[in-house]
Enzyme design. Structure first.
Site, PDB file in Angstrom:
ATOM      1  N   ALA A 129      79.952  60.829  63.275  1.00  0.00           N
ATOM      2  CA  ALA A 129      78.620  61.202  62.794  1.00  0.00           C
ATOM      3  C   ALA A 129      78.268  60.616  61.433  1.00  0.00           C
ATOM      4  CB  ALA A 129      78.489  62.724  62.753  1.00  0.00           C
TER       5      ALA A 129
ATOM      6  N   CYS B  72      76.902  48.427  65.597  1.00  0.00           N
ATOM      7  CA  CYS B  72      75.874  47.591  64.961  1.00  0.00           C
ATOM      8  C   CYS B  72      76.446  46.188  64.775  1.00  0.00           C
ATOM      9  CB  CYS B  72      75.376  48.187  63.650  1.00  0.00           C
ATOM     10  SG  CYS B  72      76.656  48.540  62.436  1.00  0.00           S
TER      11      CYS B  72
END
Length: 401
Positions: free
Chosen positions: A233, A354
């Protein structure tokens, strides 16, 4: 264009020194501290300083070629000069600048010859080789896009407002923005602004989150009342999006190995009015094992090379190497293996990075599915930097048995 003021040049010089030579600090933190320390600078000065600072980091290797040497602690002003001459901005004609003669740099600029692709796109040699090997001929197009400045995109906090209302509120505060077609919660600024000073931010109406990153929550599609686990997270950017998509109904368990990130998540959740998030520190493997077979949805936003977000983090290409990427791939493989057991039979998870390297993305998923026949691929998305926003990969995977 006017010659840049000396005090701004000194600020840029000191910030570059800190980024490249003092414990290799993160550029975003360095520039944030610099601007806080110089509150008297006007908005235009602050914008010029940030732009030059980031562009010099972005184009460091190419500028070193024009300089005729690598950047050293005692020649950072020469690096700045090379950028000013190359970009033809913020300078007037002069023969010498802080003891640095301009003639040699100007001669190389006039020739226009760039000997290697690594110098042309300003990346380490090893990275040029890796990009070409993994992406083929299209790597140059993507690297060109990654050298552009990233737009500022906000994610509307739909627990409190709508994108159209947010655009109107920002306009009232002198921050022009617009909604983005195809991204239901996204709002993009027309120009760079410090949005953290706005009442809209303080009231929790938005978070800064790239449009590509917002796609992850939409693809996971959590429903009201579900139990959702965000396994990596961090400070909670995607966690907060999941809470908004679930309309605060159900449960989100946000996990991370860093307690300080979870503390930041809690602070952000309070501002956003997200009440269905429980932060849990991963102190040992038992934390994960206790969650086995309990979640309807799972998000694995895996640690990665970050090569898809070089637009906003250009300094990271100078901080990583091939050994780092090799280590992170092993970590990704282990996380997928361990955390995938969290979802129930019939549940779904997303593995996301990413990065734009197949070895971190679809090849990891293919290996996982080969070793775990009880799981199947539902859908995958590859978003490349040349499409306009950050580069991301995401695979939606279902646990069948």
């Amino acid at each position: 264009m006017e010659l840049i003021h000396r005090n701004l040049l000194i600020g840029i010089h000191d910030a570059l020194q800190e980024t490249f030579f003092q414990d290799k600090k993160y550029a975003d933190k360095v520039i944030e501290r610099l601007l806080k320390a110089n509150r008297k600078w006007g908005s235009q000065d602050r914008q010029v300083v940030s732009e030059i600072f980031y562009n010099i980091i972005r184009w460091k290797k190419r500028l070193e070629y024009y300089m005729g040497e690598g950047v050293k602690p005692n020649n950072v002003y020469k690096l700045i000069l090379a950028y000013l001459l190359w970009s033809k901005s913020h300078y007037k004609k002069f023969e010498e600048f802080d003891g640095v003669k301009t003639a040699d740099i100007l001669n190389k600029l006039k020739k226009g010859y760039i000997p290697t692709k690594a110098i042309e796109y300003s990346i380490p040699d090893w990275l040029a080789e890796t990009m070409e090997k993994e992406l083929g001929p299209k790597w140059e197009k993507e690297m060109l896009a990654l050298n552009e400045q990233a737009p500022t995109v906000l994610r509307t906090n739909t627990l409190k407002t709508s994108p159209k209302e947010l655009v109107a509120d920002l306009q009232d505060e002198g921050v022009p923005a617009f909604t983005i077609h195809g991204y239901p919660d996204a709002v993009q600024l027309e120009e760079k602004k410090n949005v953290f000073l706005t009442s809209a931010f303080k009231d929790g109406l938005f978070e800064v989150q790239d449009a590509s990153s917002q796609t992850i929550g939409q693809l996971l599609d959590p429903k009201e009342g579900m139990r959702v686990v965000d396994a990596c997270a961090g400070a909670g950017g995607k966690t907060l999006h999941l809470a908004a998509l679930m309309k605060n109904k159900g449960q989100i368990i946000a996990l991370d190995i860093f307690e300080w990130k979870l503390a930041e998540l809690k602070r952000r959740a309070k501002r956003a009015g997200a009440h269905n998030i429980e932060a849990r520190f991963i102190s040992d493997s038992k934390v994960i094992k206790r969650l086995h077979n309990t979640a309807d949805r799972l998000l694995i936003d895996a640690p990665c090379s970050g090569l898809g977000v070089l637009k906003r983090n250009p300094d990271s290409k100078w901080k990583i190497d091939q050994d780092f990427i090799d280590r992170i791939k092993k970590e990704q493989e282990q996380i997928l293996k361990d955390y995938s057991k969290i979802i129930k039979k019939g549940g779904q998870m997303i593995y996301a990075t990413c990065s734009i390297l197949p070895s971190e993305n679809n090849l990891q998923v293919e290996k996982f599915l080969t070793n775990n026949p009880d799981y199947s691929l539902v859908k995958e998305e590859k978003i490349m930097p040349s499409q306009g926003y950050d580069g991301f990969y995401m695979a939606l995977i279902k646990r069948d048995n």
